[in-house]
Design an enzyme around this catalytic site. Sequence first.
Site, PDB file in Angstrom:
ATOM      1  N   ASP A  21      11.680   7.703  41.709  1.00  0.00           N
ATOM      2  CA  ASP A  21      12.687   6.963  40.952  1.00  0.00           C
ATOM      3  C   ASP A  21      12.221   5.523  40.773  1.00  0.00           C
ATOM      4  O   ASP A  21      11.530   4.973  41.637  1.00  0.00           O
ATOM      5  CB  ASP A  21      14.010   7.003  41.751  1.00  0.00           C
ATOM      6  CG  ASP A  21      15.208   6.667  40.897  1.00  0.00           C
ATOM      7  OD1 ASP A  21      15.034   6.420  39.689  1.00  0.00           O
ATOM      8  OD2 ASP A  21      16.325   6.634  41.449  1.00  0.00           O
ATOM      9  N   GLY A  22      12.601   4.931  39.656  1.00  0.00           N
ATOM     10  CA  GLY A  22      12.314   3.508  39.447  1.00  0.00           C
ATOM     11  C   GLY A  22      11.287   3.237  38.365  1.00  0.00           C
ATOM     12  O   GLY A  22      10.868   2.083  38.188  1.00  0.00           O
ATOM     13  N   HIS A  38       7.027   5.464  32.872  1.00  0.00           N
ATOM     14  CA  HIS A  38       6.768   6.891  33.104  1.00  0.00           C
ATOM     15  C   HIS A  38       5.261   7.180  33.096  1.00  0.00           C
ATOM     16  O   HIS A  38       4.780   7.987  33.887  1.00  0.00           O
ATOM     17  CB  HIS A  38       7.483   7.743  32.052  1.00  0.00           C
ATOM     18  CG  HIS A  38       8.983   7.619  32.080  1.00  0.00           C
ATOM     19  ND1 HIS A  38       9.693   7.614  33.259  1.00  0.00           N
ATOM     20  CD2 HIS A  38       9.898   7.489  31.080  1.00  0.00           C
ATOM     21  CE1 HIS A  38      10.991   7.488  32.987  1.00  0.00           C
ATOM     22  NE2 HIS A  38      11.131   7.398  31.674  1.00  0.00           N
ATOM     23  N   SER A  66      14.968  16.411  35.735  1.00  0.00           N
ATOM     24  CA  SER A  66      16.101  17.194  36.246  1.00  0.00           C
ATOM     25  C   SER A  66      16.897  17.819  35.105  1.00  0.00           C
ATOM     26  O   SER A  66      16.771  17.401  33.939  1.00  0.00           O
ATOM     27  CB  SER A  66      17.018  16.300  37.077  1.00  0.00           C
ATOM     28  OG  SER A  66      17.750  15.444  36.224  1.00  0.00           O
ATOM     29  N   GLU A  68      19.766  17.246  34.543  1.00  0.00           N
ATOM     30  CA  GLU A  68      20.639  16.188  34.027  1.00  0.00           C
ATOM     31  C   GLU A  68      19.874  15.188  33.152  1.00  0.00           C
ATOM     32  O   GLU A  68      20.483  14.442  32.384  1.00  0.00           O
ATOM     33  CB  GLU A  68      21.300  15.427  35.194  1.00  0.00           C
ATOM     34  CG  GLU A  68      22.349  16.228  35.961  1.00  0.00           C
ATOM     35  CD  GLU A  68      21.759  17.324  36.858  1.00  0.00           C
ATOM     36  OE1 GLU A  68      20.631  17.142  37.361  1.00  0.00           O
ATOM     37  OE2 GLU A  68      22.411  18.376  37.025  1.00  0.00           O
ATOM     38  N   TRP A  70      18.266  15.590  30.540  1.00  0.00           N
ATOM     39  CA  TRP A  70      18.372  15.813  29.094  1.00  0.00           C
ATOM     40  C   TRP A  70      19.363  14.860  28.452  1.00  0.00           C
ATOM     41  O   TRP A  70      19.345  14.669  27.239  1.00  0.00           O
ATOM     42  CB  TRP A  70      18.810  17.257  28.794  1.00  0.00           C
ATOM     43  CG  TRP A  70      17.843  18.295  29.249  1.00  0.00           C
ATOM     44  CD1 TRP A  70      17.966  19.090  30.347  1.00  0.00           C
ATOM     45  CD2 TRP A  70      16.602  18.685  28.621  1.00  0.00           C
ATOM     46  NE1 TRP A  70      16.878  19.938  30.449  1.00  0.00           N
ATOM     47  CE2 TRP A  70      16.037  19.715  29.392  1.00  0.00           C
ATOM     48  CE3 TRP A  70      15.925  18.251  27.474  1.00  0.00           C
ATOM     49  CZ2 TRP A  70      14.816  20.319  29.071  1.00  0.00           C
ATOM     50  CZ3 TRP A  70      14.714  18.851  27.158  1.00  0.00           C
ATOM     51  CH2 TRP A  70      14.165  19.872  27.942  1.00  0.00           C
ATOM     52  N   ARG A  72      19.438  11.764  28.682  1.00  0.00           N
ATOM     53  CA  ARG A  72      18.827  10.465  28.338  1.00  0.00           C
ATOM     54  C   ARG A  72      18.631  10.395  26.818  1.00  0.00           C
ATOM     55  O   ARG A  72      18.645  11.430  26.142  1.00  0.00           O
ATOM     56  CB  ARG A  72      17.480  10.326  29.038  1.00  0.00           C
ATOM     57  CG  ARG A  72      17.678  10.218  30.536  1.00  0.00           C
ATOM     58  CD  ARG A  72      16.412   9.827  31.238  1.00  0.00           C
ATOM     59  NE  ARG A  72      16.705   9.669  32.648  1.00  0.00           N
ATOM     60  CZ  ARG A  72      16.033   8.886  33.472  1.00  0.00           C
ATOM     61  NH1 ARG A  72      15.007   8.196  33.045  1.00  0.00           N
ATOM     62  NH2 ARG A  72      16.370   8.794  34.743  1.00  0.00           N
ATOM     63  N   LEU A 132      -3.952  21.405  48.833  1.00  0.00           N
ATOM     64  CA  LEU A 132      -2.550  20.984  48.743  1.00  0.00           C
ATOM     65  C   LEU A 132      -1.737  21.949  47.872  1.00  0.00           C
ATOM     66  O   LEU A 132      -2.185  22.369  46.807  1.00  0.00           O
ATOM     67  CB  LEU A 132      -2.474  19.575  48.135  1.00  0.00           C
ATOM     68  CG  LEU A 132      -1.070  18.999  47.989  1.00  0.00           C
ATOM     69  CD1 LEU A 132      -0.517  18.571  49.344  1.00  0.00           C
ATOM     70  CD2 LEU A 132      -1.044  17.815  47.028  1.00  0.00           C
ATOM     71  N   ARG A 195      20.663   8.905  47.289  1.00  0.00           N
ATOM     72  CA  ARG A 195      21.431  10.130  47.005  1.00  0.00           C
ATOM     73  C   ARG A 195      20.444  11.239  46.689  1.00  0.00           C
ATOM     74  O   ARG A 195      19.265  10.985  46.440  1.00  0.00           O
ATOM     75  CB  ARG A 195      22.425   9.904  45.865  1.00  0.00           C
ATOM     76  CG  ARG A 195      21.798   9.365  44.611  1.00  0.00           C
ATOM     77  CD  ARG A 195      22.807   9.157  43.476  1.00  0.00           C
ATOM     78  NE  ARG A 195      22.100   8.505  42.380  1.00  0.00           N
ATOM     79  CZ  ARG A 195      22.039   7.192  42.217  1.00  0.00           C
ATOM     80  NH1 ARG A 195      22.680   6.388  43.042  1.00  0.00           N
ATOM     81  NH2 ARG A 195      21.338   6.666  41.227  1.00  0.00           N
TER      82      ARG A 195
HETATM   83  C1  FPP Z   1      12.406   8.289  37.389  1.00  0.00           C
HETATM   84  O1  FPP Z   1      12.532   6.955  36.994  1.00  0.00           O
HETATM   85  C2  FPP Z   1      11.672   9.020  36.396  1.00  0.00           C
HETATM   86  C3  FPP Z   1      12.040  10.143  35.745  1.00  0.00           C
HETATM   87  C4  FPP Z   1      13.264  10.872  36.067  1.00  0.00           C
HETATM   88  C5  FPP Z   1      11.227  10.626  34.597  1.00  0.00           C
HETATM   89  C6  FPP Z   1      10.046  11.509  34.714  1.00  0.00           C
HETATM   90  C7  FPP Z   1       8.972  11.269  35.679  1.00  0.00           C
HETATM   91  C8  FPP Z   1       7.704  11.107  35.313  1.00  0.00           C
HETATM   92  C9  FPP Z   1       7.304  10.956  33.909  1.00  0.00           C
HETATM   93  C10 FPP Z   1       6.668  11.111  36.312  1.00  0.00           C
HETATM   94  C11 FPP Z   1       5.618  12.091  35.940  1.00  0.00           C
HETATM   95  C12 FPP Z   1       5.595  13.328  36.707  1.00  0.00           C
HETATM   96  C13 FPP Z   1       4.568  14.181  36.638  1.00  0.00           C
HETATM   97  C14 FPP Z   1       4.561  15.412  37.439  1.00  0.00           C
HETATM   98  C15 FPP Z   1       3.419  13.933  35.765  1.00  0.00           C
HETATM   99  P1  FPP Z   1      13.773   6.428  36.138  1.00  0.00           P
HETATM  100  O2  FPP Z   1      13.463   6.536  34.693  1.00  0.00           O
HETATM  101  O3  FPP Z   1      15.021   7.122  36.573  1.00  0.00           O
HETATM  102  O4  FPP Z   1      13.778   4.928  36.567  1.00  0.00           O
HETATM  103  P2  FPP Z   1      15.007   3.910  36.588  1.00  0.00           P
HETATM  104  O5  FPP Z   1      16.021   4.460  37.567  1.00  0.00           O
HETATM  105  O6  FPP Z   1      14.388   2.636  37.072  1.00  0.00           O
HETATM  106  O7  FPP Z   1      15.558   3.811  35.199  1.00  0.00           O
END
Ligand code: FPP
Length: 247
Positions: A21-22, A38, A66, A68, A70, A72, A132, A195
């Site tokens: 996250d973040g 991302h 996730s 959820e 979608w 966005r 892994l 959470r």
């Molecule tokens: C979390 O940060 C990021 C996501 C839910 C988006 C998708 C994740 C990636 C693109 C990473 C890539 C994964 C792989 C396996 C290549 P956020 O957008 O919720 O951040 P914020 O809370 O700061 O807005």
Amino acid sequence: MAKEYPLENLNIPQHVAIILDGNGRWAKKRMLPRNMGHVQGAKTVEQICEDAHDLGVKYLTVYAFSTENWSRPPKEVAAIMKLLRNYLKDCIKRANNHDMRVRVIGERGRLDEDIWQKIEELEKSTCENTGLNFTIGINYGSRDEMLRAMRKMGEDIKLGACEVEDIDEKLYESYLDTAGIPDPDLLIRTSGEQRLSNYLLWQLAYTEFYFTDVLWPDFNKDELYQAILQYNKRQRRFGGLMEEPKV
Ligand code: FPP
């Protein structure tokens, strides 16, 4: 000189699950578009697979998208899908070079056909690798996973493949997307949020949690090592007692 991470006398969690996250905040801090967060986040995922393996972790499971997510803005969803598409394409070669087995959990029906085909290709081509065990949650939601498991089990009961009386934890787990993967020992969530966000709700029943303020794109081997040190300070009791009760 490469930094040392002493592992003697450490109990290395067999399975580490991460809620990454973040990404968005990381980009915002740099006045970059969210998508750049991302992109950097995806690079961090690649690096952390190598770092986790170096530290002796056997299973790593990350939450990439996730059920959820979608909701966005469509532009952001499209950018994440593009990123995942490219990641999955490059992953076959990299996974095989690193002897890494890759699995994807989540509902595939909502993904574009080329994406789920890439997932199947990747899983098939890495299924005999012994390094892994890397699992990616894509269109994953724990409640959705449990409902799909229950529906499938119901179908099997209707077909006579099993009976209501047979239902126990082991049978139920065999219907989950994570069948064959041990439960996580350590859950890490980055960016200060505390959470579970519908992640592995069944599987995290006895998992130790570690929350850090570090934003996912900045997460690195040092941070993972810190989480493992914290994990070593915890006493896992699995509902029991540490010492024999003095009666
Ligand atoms: C979390 O940060 C990021 C996501 C839910 C988006 C998708 C994740 C990636 C693109 C990473 C890539 C994964 C792989 C396996 C290549 P956020 O957008 O919720 O951040 P914020 O809370 O700061 O807005």
